[in-house]
Every structure is written in C-alpha cells, then in structure tokens.
Design a protein around this motif. Structure first.
Motif, short mmCIF file in Angstrom:
data_model
loop_
_atom_site.label_atom_id
_atom_site.label_comp_id
_atom_site.label_asym_id
_atom_site.label_seq_id
_atom_site.Cartn_x
_atom_site.Cartn_y
_atom_site.Cartn_z
N LEU A 106 61.69 31.54 44.23
CA LEU A 106 60.38 32.00 44.72
C LEU A 106 60.28 33.52 44.59
O LEU A 106 61.30 34.22 44.68
N SER A 107 59.05 34.00 44.42
CA SER A 107 58.82 35.46 44.30
C SER A 107 57.46 35.80 44.90
O SER A 107 56.51 36.06 44.18
N PRO A 108 57.36 35.81 46.23
CA PRO A 108 56.05 36.01 46.87
C PRO A 108 55.39 37.33 46.51
O PRO A 108 54.18 37.44 46.56
N PHE A 109 56.20 38.33 46.15
CA PHE A 109 55.61 39.66 45.95
C PHE A 109 55.61 40.07 44.48
O PHE A 109 55.55 41.23 44.15
N THR A 110 55.66 39.07 43.62
CA THR A 110 55.74 39.38 42.20
C THR A 110 54.40 39.84 41.65
O THR A 110 53.34 39.46 42.16
N PHE A 111 54.46 40.66 40.61
CA PHE A 111 53.25 41.11 39.93
C PHE A 111 53.11 40.45 38.57
O PHE A 111 52.08 40.55 37.94
N SER A 112 54.21 39.81 38.10
CA SER A 112 54.15 39.30 36.73
C SER A 112 53.18 38.13 36.63
O SER A 112 53.00 37.36 37.58
N GLY A 113 52.52 38.03 35.47
CA GLY A 113 51.58 36.93 35.26
C GLY A 113 50.27 37.14 36.00
O GLY A 113 49.56 36.18 36.26
N ASP A 114 49.97 38.39 36.38
CA ASP A 114 48.69 38.69 37.04
C ASP A 114 48.50 37.80 38.28
O ASP A 114 47.45 37.21 38.48
N ILE A 115 49.53 37.71 39.09
CA ILE A 115 49.56 36.71 40.16
C ILE A 115 49.50 37.33 41.55
O ILE A 115 49.27 36.64 42.53
#
Ligand SMILES: Cc1cc2nc3c(=O)[nH]c(=O)nc-3n(C[C@H](O)[C@H](O)[C@H](O)COP(=O)(O)O)c2cc1C
Length: 364
Positions: A229-238
């Motif tokens: 999981l990556s709640p704070f991810t920016f990749s993939g415009d998410i």
C-alpha cells in the motif's frame, strides 16, 4: 551485537534469514511473449542473499499490462519461465514472493489491441505521458470504466494468477495495491467516481482490494499472502489526501486477516509539504498489529534506525538492491554501496542488470 537488519524474522508461514528485503522492481527485460528469461534468472540468483525477494510486478492478464516487456503470469510459458527463477532462488537459500499486478488506467491500448482501451474504476484520464508497446512516449488515453460484471472477472484473473504462481513454485504472493495502479485507483476518490458496490463509500472503495486478498488467501493461505500500500503516493496522478479513512478501514480489515505482511511505501519527504502527513502516516501504520515491511529511500543506517524504533519489522530496498546484488553482506561489513545507474533501470540487457560488482568475486 548483530545488526538487527541481519537477524531472522518470522513472516507468515516462513522464517526469513534476514530483514533485508528486495523491493519489487520492474526492469522490462522479459522476452517478446512476456516470459522471464535466463538473464532474469541470473539477476534474481545474484540477489538471493535477501531475506525475501519480492519480484518485479507481474501482470495477471493482458489488460493488466502497462509497460513494454514486463513479465506476465497468465500463460503457461510465463509460468515455466518463472519456475526457473523460483528453483534457482530456492537453491540459493532465499524466499521469493510474486507481486501481482494490474495497472488499470496506467496502460495503453497498444499492449492489448484486442481488448481495446485501458480499464479503470472510472473514465478519468491520468495526467501526463505513457509508453506504447513500441516504447513511444504518448499522452495517456482516457480509460473505459469497468462494468460491475467485469470487476468480478478481474477478481477471477487475480485468482488464476495466484494459482499460476503456485505452479511456478513461488513461496507466496504480494498484492500490488499501491503506486497508482488498478487497486489503488479503486481506493482513491480522485480516480473512483463509481456509484455501484465498488465506489462512493469507504467500504465500497476498499471492497475490491479485500475481495482479491480473500481470493489469494483461499488459494495460498493468509500466511503466504502480503499486500503493498502507498496512501501518500504521487505516482500515476493518484494523490488523494481525502483517502485516509479508506486506509483506516482497510487496515482494520487487513489486520483481522493475519496476512504474512503489510508492505508500505512511506511518504516521500521531497514530495510532501505538510509535515502533519508524517504524523498521520505514523498513526495509520500503528493501527496494524502484524508484520510490517517498510520501503522508500532507506539507507543501511536509516533502515536500522527504523527497525530499532519499532516502526517496521523489515526494510525493502529498491534502487540499492539494483546496484548492490550483495546488499546484506555490504550492510554487514559496512562496505560502500555501488551507485545505481538510472539510465539502465528499464529495458536493455546485462548492462546495469547483472553486471554490478560484488564485494568479492563470487564462487561460480
Ligand atoms: C526501476 C524501478 C522499478 C520499480 N518497480 C516497482 C514494481 O514493479 N512494483 C512496485 O510495487 N514498486 C516498484 N518500484 C518502487 C520500489 O519498489 C521502491 O518502493 C522504490 O524504489 C523506493 O525504494 P528505494 O528508495 O529503496 O529505491 C520500482 C522502483 C524503481 C526504481
């Protein structure tokens, strides 16, 4: 006293020989049928000093593919290719989990001309460019929203991939629900505008990830299933700060399932301005009582500090494992790390893949 990174760790049904995990790393070096090659076997063999290898993400179906030359786990040939890797890693004394992947909207129709447009929870185009099957940079297409019945068949694809992973001799599977790909697209409101049982409410947005986890656990047993999981991810415009309640609910549900581990990609300090995010992050992971693997930006020193502060049980190393096939030995001896070469991360052959130097010449 022994460096904690180098001490054994029970993880689900296994005891890992150390806590230095090889992070999942897409390298785009499968063959034209998206089958792992002998070169891939050598790459993983070299890195068998890891306590656990989590493979590069492997697509569960044709629609699940988003980049050129990434290995699949949906054909017999692909299963046979992976089997050579798992046999070799086992011979070298490590454990290996397959990361199961569906990219959702982070795809291009050139990868699956018969299936057409990429699919997603909702027909929302990601910002930016992507690669076609011919390695050409083009803007993302607007994906097609999955029908509810297609979501059910996607779950079946995950299930079949889990069966295939068993045939291929893996020790377990990791569900990729991070980094802006399909399951992550369902979790976040920015990408999920659905009004059916897979959208709108917190429970509904988490439903697909949990339904897939339950299928994987049915095939493998919960002690051989992990999740990323990556709640704070920016990749993939998410990026969606409003998604926190979904993760709170998801973690509560996952906690009750007693999986092998939870693998979290921590917030990237370079990307986050609001310092409260780090507090929120800590609070979030504290809700999980099982085994935690943490990833992103760790050095040998910060990894040890993280373990000693009980923030995680093991650390996954990505880029440093690319350039240091003997990373655990280097941690043990305090040796300098080889620098990594970004230009050879994706695609190509041996260069920047199997030719990074070991501390000592290996026994052939
Ligand atoms: C070349 C490359 C490929 C990656 N491929 C994947 C992948 O297939 N699945 C995944 O979950 N993360 C992937 N990641 C993210 C890594 O697993 C890891 O979280 C990231 O590199 C940060 O860790 P590090 O600072 O130790 O490199 C990739 C990262 C890199 C640099």
């Amino acid at each position: 006293m022994k460096n904690k990174l180098l001490t054994p760790l029970p993880v689900g049904d296994y005891i890992l020989k150390n806590r230095v995990v090889m992070a999942p790393l897409t390298r785009m070096r499968a063959d034209v049928d998206l089958v792992p090659t002998d070169l891939n076997v050598e790459y993983y063999r070299q890195r068998s000093s890891a306590g656990l290898i989590i493979t590069e993400a492997s697509q569960i179906s044709r629609l699940g593919q988003g980049y050129p030359m990434t290995p699949g786990i949906h054909s017999e040939k692909q299963v046979a290719g992976w089997k050579k890797i798992t046999d070799t890693v086992h011979k070298e004394g490590s454990r290996i989990f397959l990361q199961l992947w569906h990219v959702g909207r982070i795809s291009h129709s050139s990868f699956h001309p018969e299936e057409g447009l990429p699919v997603a929870p909702s027909a929302i185009r990601p910002k930016g460019n992507t690669l076609t099957s011919e390695w050409k940079q083009v803007p993302f297409e607007t994906p097609r929203a999955l029908e509810t019945s297609e979501i059910k068949s996607t779950i079946q694809d995950y299930k079949q991939a889990a069966v295939n992973a068993k045939t291929a001799g893996f020790d377990g599977v990791e569900l990729h629900s991070a980094n802006g790909y399909l399951l992550n697209q369902f979790l976040h409101g920015k990408t999920n505008h659905r009004k059916d049982e897979y959208g709108d409410s917190v429970e509904n947005r988490a439903r697909l990830t949990l339904e897939v986890i339950d299928q994987l656990a049915e095939i493998w047993g919960a002690g051989k299933v992990g999740i990323r999981l990556s709640p704070f991810t920016f990749s993939g415009d998410i990026n969606d700060p409003e998604a926190i309640p979904v993760y709170e609910y998801l973690l509560k549900e996952l906690d009750s399932r007693q999986l092998a581990y939870l693998h979290f990609v921590r917030a990237r300090s370079a990307e986050i301005e609001d310092q409260k995010v780090f507090e929120k992050e800590k609070e979030l992971w504290n809700r999980y009582s099982g085994t935690i693997i943490a990833a992103d930006g760790f050095t040998s020193e910060t990894a040890l500090e993280y373990l000693e502060n009980n923030r995680a049980d093991a650390i996954a190393f990505g880029r440093n494992f690319i350039s240091n096939p003997d990373l655990p030995q280097r941690i043990e001896s305090g040796a300098e790390l080889n620098p990594y070469d970004r230009t050879t991360f994706y695609g190509g052959g041996e260069k920047g893949y199997t030719d990074y130097p070991f501390l000592q010449k290996q026994n052939a």
